[in-house]
Design a protein around this motif. Sequence first.
Motif: not given
Length: 301
Positions: A107, A166-169, A271, A294, A297-298, A301
């Motif tokens: 990231l 930010l994101l779900t991992d 998360r 962000r 992170a997008r 995904q």
Amino acid sequence: MHLEPGQLRLLALIDRHGSLSAAAGALGITAAAVTQQVARVERACGAPLVRRGPRGASLTAAGALLAAHGQVIDEQTRQAGAGLAALLGELSLRLRIGGFQAAALRLLPPALTALRHRHPDADLSVVDIGSEEGIPLVAAGDLDLAVIAAWDEVPTPPEHVRLHPLLTDPMVVVLPDDHPLAAGTGPLRLERLRDEAWVTIIAGHAARAQFDRVTAAAGFTPRVRFQTASYDVAQALVGTGIGVALVSRLTLGLAPGTVHRELARRGLHRRIYAATLADTTLTPLVDAFLHLLRDVARDLQ
């Protein structure tokens, strides 16, 4: 006798400019207001402080003594203003970042590269931290931004700290490349791994608590052969054929002798958040970097 700093500064200005009207102009008030203030401080002191004459105003011995203290206050006020301006300038360019290992690898680098292109004078620092350290370090003012991971429970920060999703991992299963399930396609049901030997995160970690919960929900108690605090170590061990492991997708590496499969079970993820102070007025680079995070992170995904 009670003297106020403003009264001492007024006497210093009268001494410097030589008249009540000039002192009034320096303060941005009327000459009548200055006259009233001089009368008030003279009453408080019980002694004359200012001599008025056709050529202006001068100070008595008592007035000169107080004016000397007013000059010190003026100089300290000037130094305070200059120091504050310098500090605000430093803070506007400063960004102290912390992140756990996977965030530091995946990231942070693209976001840092973009930030340096936009703000080449930025004063940046990055430190490797555990997720549990992030919020306390931001709350204490030791970091401006921390990237942290959470599993089943969302952390509750103090009021002056804010979490930004930010994101779900998602978690994925890592298998030896010669495993019978390695060549399969589509999501893999966790129940099909009930008889496997496992490489897991060390007991007591939030990731391990989630693993224990989902395997219990799948109807089995895993046979744990090896425990580690590192997903990288877990993948390396899977490559030796010692067992299988669940790791986050963000941490997937190129460990020789391994493949990974997506899992069918929902809710098996972590998360990732950025923690910052709720008020970032003094550190504007925080908001700029958060926007870049962000974007990264997008893309992940």
